[in-house]
Motif scaffolding. Sequence first.
Motif, PDB file in Angstrom:
ATOM      1  N   VAL A  12       0.858  -1.188   0.000  1.00 49.14           N
ATOM      2  CA  VAL A  12       0.000   0.000   0.000  1.00 49.14           C
ATOM      3  C   VAL A  12       0.895   1.239   0.000  1.00 49.14           C
ATOM      4  CG1 VAL A  12      -1.791   1.293   1.222  1.00 49.14           C
ATOM      5  CG2 VAL A  12      -1.801  -1.206   1.298  1.00 49.14           C
ATOM      6  N   VAL A  13       0.689   2.110  -0.987  1.00 47.72           N
ATOM      7  CA  VAL A  13       1.415   3.377  -1.032  1.00 47.72           C
ATOM      8  C   VAL A  13       0.400   4.490  -0.830  1.00 47.72           C
ATOM      9  CG1 VAL A  13       2.758   4.964  -2.462  1.00 47.72           C
ATOM     10  CG2 VAL A  13       3.192   2.502  -2.585  1.00 47.72           C
ATOM     11  N   GLY A  14       0.710   5.377   0.079  1.00 49.66           N
ATOM     12  CA  GLY A  14      -0.233   6.440   0.381  1.00 49.66           C
ATOM     13  C   GLY A  14       0.311   7.816   0.046  1.00 49.66           C
ATOM     14  N   LEU A  15      -0.610   8.721  -0.203  1.00 46.94           N
ATOM     15  CA  LEU A  15      -0.269  10.112  -0.466  1.00 46.94           C
ATOM     16  C   LEU A  15      -0.704  10.915   0.754  1.00 46.94           C
ATOM     17  CD1 LEU A  15       0.507  12.400  -2.517  1.00 46.94           C
ATOM     18  CD2 LEU A  15      -1.902  12.421  -3.153  1.00 46.94           C
ATOM     19  N   ARG A  16       0.237  11.618   1.359  1.00 45.61           N
ATOM     20  CA  ARG A  16      -0.089  12.352   2.565  1.00 45.61           C
ATOM     21  C   ARG A  16      -0.319  13.815   2.234  1.00 45.61           C
ATOM     22  NH1 ARG A  16       0.369  11.331   7.866  1.00 45.61           N
ATOM     23  NH2 ARG A  16       1.417   9.336   7.576  1.00 45.61           N
ATOM     24  N   MET A  52       6.745   0.186  -8.809  1.00 43.38           N
ATOM     25  CA  MET A  52       8.130  -0.156  -9.148  1.00 43.38           C
ATOM     26  C   MET A  52       9.114   0.648  -8.287  1.00 43.38           C
ATOM     27  SD  MET A  52       7.631  -2.468 -11.269  1.00 43.38           S
ATOM     28  CE  MET A  52       5.901  -2.882 -11.340  1.00 43.38           C
ATOM     29  N   LEU A  53       8.823   1.921  -8.090  1.00 41.16           N
ATOM     30  CA  LEU A  53       9.712   2.738  -7.253  1.00 41.16           C
ATOM     31  C   LEU A  53       9.718   2.231  -5.812  1.00 41.16           C
ATOM     32  CD1 LEU A  53       8.905   6.355  -8.544  1.00 41.16           C
ATOM     33  CD2 LEU A  53      10.988   5.032  -8.974  1.00 41.16           C
ATOM     34  N   SER A  54       8.586   1.705  -5.367  1.00 43.61           N
ATOM     35  CA  SER A  54       8.505   1.183  -3.994  1.00 43.61           C
ATOM     36  C   SER A  54       9.462   0.025  -3.779  1.00 43.61           C
ATOM     37  CB  SER A  54       7.091   0.678  -3.685  1.00 43.61           C
ATOM     38  OG  SER A  54       6.161   1.684  -3.863  1.00 43.61           O
ATOM     39  N   VAL A  55       9.612  -0.823  -4.805  1.00 43.43           N
ATOM     40  CA  VAL A  55      10.461  -2.003  -4.658  1.00 43.43           C
ATOM     41  C   VAL A  55      11.856  -1.584  -4.209  1.00 43.43           C
ATOM     42  CG1 VAL A  55      11.551  -3.912  -5.891  1.00 43.43           C
ATOM     43  CG2 VAL A  55       9.153  -3.349  -6.338  1.00 43.43           C
ATOM     44  N   LEU A  56      12.358  -0.496  -4.769  1.00 40.98           N
ATOM     45  CA  LEU A  56      13.697  -0.023  -4.406  1.00 40.98           C
ATOM     46  C   LEU A  56      13.641   1.083  -3.355  1.00 40.98           C
ATOM     47  CD1 LEU A  56      15.505  -0.097  -7.836  1.00 40.98           C
ATOM     48  CD2 LEU A  56      16.007  -1.439  -5.813  1.00 40.98           C
ATOM     49  N   ARG A  57      12.455   1.280  -2.815  1.00 39.74           N
ATOM     50  CA  ARG A  57      12.251   2.306  -1.780  1.00 39.74           C
ATOM     51  C   ARG A  57      12.706   3.679  -2.286  1.00 39.74           C
ATOM     52  NH1 ARG A  57      13.118   0.237   3.388  1.00 39.74           N
ATOM     53  NH2 ARG A  57      13.043   2.394   4.035  1.00 39.74           N
ATOM     54  N   LEU A  58      12.286   4.003  -3.503  1.00 40.96           N
ATOM     55  CA  LEU A  58      12.696   5.272  -4.105  1.00 40.96           C
ATOM     56  C   LEU A  58      11.534   6.250  -4.263  1.00 40.96           C
ATOM     57  CD1 LEU A  58      15.176   3.967  -6.825  1.00 40.96           C
ATOM     58  CD2 LEU A  58      15.752   5.355  -4.831  1.00 40.96           C
ATOM     59  N   PRO A  63       5.586  13.513  -0.540  1.00 42.92           N
ATOM     60  CA  PRO A  63       4.341  13.176   0.153  1.00 42.92           C
ATOM     61  C   PRO A  63       3.974  11.684   0.073  1.00 42.92           C
ATOM     62  CG  PRO A  63       3.813  13.957  -2.030  1.00 42.92           C
ATOM     63  CD  PRO A  63       5.302  13.961  -1.921  1.00 42.92           C
ATOM     64  N   LEU A  64       4.784  10.879  -0.645  1.00 43.39           N
ATOM     65  CA  LEU A  64       4.367   9.494  -0.816  1.00 43.39           C
ATOM     66  C   LEU A  64       5.084   8.595   0.178  1.00 43.39           C
ATOM     67  CD1 LEU A  64       4.483   9.654  -4.676  1.00 43.39           C
ATOM     68  CD2 LEU A  64       2.429   9.212  -3.357  1.00 43.39           C
ATOM     69  N   GLU A  65       4.410   7.575   0.679  1.00 38.01           N
ATOM     70  CA  GLU A  65       5.084   6.646   1.577  1.00 38.01           C
ATOM     71  C   GLU A  65       4.441   5.264   1.517  1.00 38.01           C
ATOM     72  OE1 GLU A  65       3.587   7.574   5.907  1.00 38.01           O
ATOM     73  OE2 GLU A  65       3.811   9.452   4.798  1.00 38.01           O
ATOM     74  N   ILE A  66       5.261   4.266   1.865  1.00 40.58           N
ATOM     75  CA  ILE A  66       4.729   2.910   1.936  1.00 40.58           C
ATOM     76  C   ILE A  66       3.988   2.779   3.254  1.00 40.58           C
ATOM     77  CG2 ILE A  66       5.342   0.468   2.084  1.00 40.58           C
ATOM     78  CD1 ILE A  66       7.743   1.082   0.308  1.00 40.58           C
TER      79      ILE A  66
END
Lengths: 326, 317
Positions: A12-16, A52-58, A63-66
């Motif tokens: 889950v990726v959220g926008l804060r 895809m960016l989440s996989v490498l934690r990029l 404002p975006l976070e896992i």
Amino acid sequence: MTEILLSLRGLVVGLRHGHDVSPIVRGVNLDVAPGERVGVVGESGSGKTLTMLSVLRLLPSPPLEILDGEILFAGENLASASERRLREVRGAEIAMVYQDPMTSLNPLLHVGYQVAEALKAHGASTIQARETTRDALRQVGLSDPERVERSYPHELSGGMIQRVMIAMALAASPRLLIADEPTTALDVTIQQQILDLVLDIQTTTSMAVLWVTHDLGVVARLVDRVVVMYAGRVVEDAPTRELFRHPSHPYTAALLASLPGTQHSHRSLLHQIGGNPPDPTRLDGGCPFRPRCPFAIDQCAHEEPPLLPRGESRAACWREPDSWLP
Amino acid sequence: MATVVLRGMDLAQRYEGRGKSVVNALRGVSLELGEGATLGIVGESGCGKSTLARLLVGLERPSAGSAEMSGESTSSLDGRTRARRIQLVFQDPYSSLDPRQRVRAALREVLTFHHLHSGAEDQRIDELLDMVALGRRFANRYPHELSGGQAQRVAIARALAVEPTIVVLDEPTSALDVSVRAEIINLLIGIQARITISYIFISHDLSMVRHVSDTIAVMYLGRIVESGSYDQVLDAPLHPYTVALAQAVPVPDPTVVRPHRVTPVLTATGPTTRGCDYQDRCPLVEPHCRDVAPSLDDVGSNHRVACHVAKRRTTIE
Ligand SMILES: Nc1ncnc2c1ncn2[C@@H]1O[C@H](COP(=O)(O)OP(=O)(O)OP(=O)(O)O)[C@@H](O)[C@H]1O
Ligand SMILES: Nc1ncnc2c1ncn2[C@@H]1O[C@H](COP(=O)(O)OP(=O)(O)OP(=O)(O)O)[C@@H](O)[C@H]1O
Ligand code: SF4
Ligand SMILES: [Mg+2]
Ligand SMILES: [Mg+2]
């Protein structure tokens, strides 16, 4: 059980914004086995790049976070890995070709320097790096690697930059290649050469490939399995052949119908899915495809379907494909 | 023949940097765009398509040759007049959008600059965003808050906002899913059915180029190597590069088995000093091709090709 190289579980990726967080990627599950080629297709804005960016934690954060989920790479959860460990993984074990390559290169430095630095970061000596760089650029069909090395990014065409990025990614012999729309600026003869190059590398290594594309022709040619995304979720996961022969989700079927086939007469209107994709921050709890779906039933308005088994595929749709496929 | 609204005459562009080799990005390209027509441009990556686009809209001055719009030299027109008539949708949407400007501000800027829809700008902006299948909820986004395909559509909306008579679209649909791509193509064709607007459509997507274009030009290493009507060029290609392109199109059907490696590994060495530019990759190459560069000639019904062998074959038949 087959071995799994990468496994996203409930990502889950959220926008804060202020105190509010709205999920944009809403529980993505995705597995890639060693040596497997998986294609990711789907609606523009459905969250492919963010996944895809989440996989490498990029992810650009804020404002975006896992917010939730596991990113298991060879059994290790990258979602909780240290920044130091992530630096080791990036490029060397998992290489990524970004959708927007111009912004991932430094505009003020020569391209050759940047490629060589990337190689050195993974342990190559200066001389090795220089030689590898040149070979790598040649391999992707850049006819004048010396000139490419001496150029600044803005002096190269869109397709040349894309090939530099692909060369850089492949040169590190990664275990997983993530490529986000890597061939959009290549003519089809060079694109074919790149696909052949990837296939060739795979005959001698177990490099796995995660290939994001809107080009269903590339999907048909390159990948073993396809994941279709819509509104922040995987809505279909199917072997390539099955996807084209028997799409299991109405969105997939609609995508296939939008291709300009030979039956289309010149300049006629192309088939498009009516309506707009939903605002991910305003979902109503039902199936996110429902407002555009010709096959919706009552249940679709109240419950969002999970991925359900459909023959060799899985699809997030309440209805059996037999009930709506022509 | 329809009135010509845009003409390129022997356009050439060379780039030279300090101590670096010179790049001849464009080496004598002539073309015509008819009023209300669409010209498709396809070609190798790096063959000069984006360079040509910049010259045609007057963003760069050619090192040789000239461009004119409805008979007036492009370089003689002032910036505003030129922008009002011709717009370019850039290949890289992010770098063409100001990162500090929200979508609404970017669109408002062009409307105000050209005094369009004065007093009703906001309404027009909403309309434009709907047109490109985004909707008004995107108006408050900054470019970095947009996905690739969303940024591409903002760039298209900004060009159409000017209501120009010519739009040069450089890979306008490469980041769009096939359904949104269909929507954008339908939009472009729809506008063309209502008003007199001409397009130059640059793309690697041959099926889309075939679908929208009246005429097509194929480029290789800074030159046009084949041109003609869409069906002449793509259904009955003559130049061996066009043939290779047509054969390499990936078909969306996994049951189609493709012979592995139909093209030789490309190790072309850049422009050759003598003879045909395609000689090193060409399956038809003859000794003559190594000596003399073929010119672009009409082989009948305005189908032009720059290949010795292709020209000979068509005259024998
Ligand atoms: N920084 C941000 N702030 C707000 N929204 C964002 C931000 N970054 C991305 N988004 C939104 O998140 C959604 C997913 O974006 P993503 O880039 O992952 O889409 P995508 O599937 O890769 O699309 P495309 O095929 O167009 O590249 C989009 O609707 C986008 O507008
Ligand atoms: N500002 C510049 N300085 C130096 N060389 C340049 C510059 N701009 C373009 N070039 C060179 O000119 C050639 C043509 O580039 P151009 O961007 O026009 O190609 P293209 O056909 O659009 O390619 P693609 O399909 O990959 O986008 C390339 O070799 C490129 O490196
Ligand atoms: S769950 Fe219902 S609305 Fe959603 S795709 Fe299936 S039939 Fe359509
Ligand atoms: Mg993306
Ligand atoms: Mg270009």
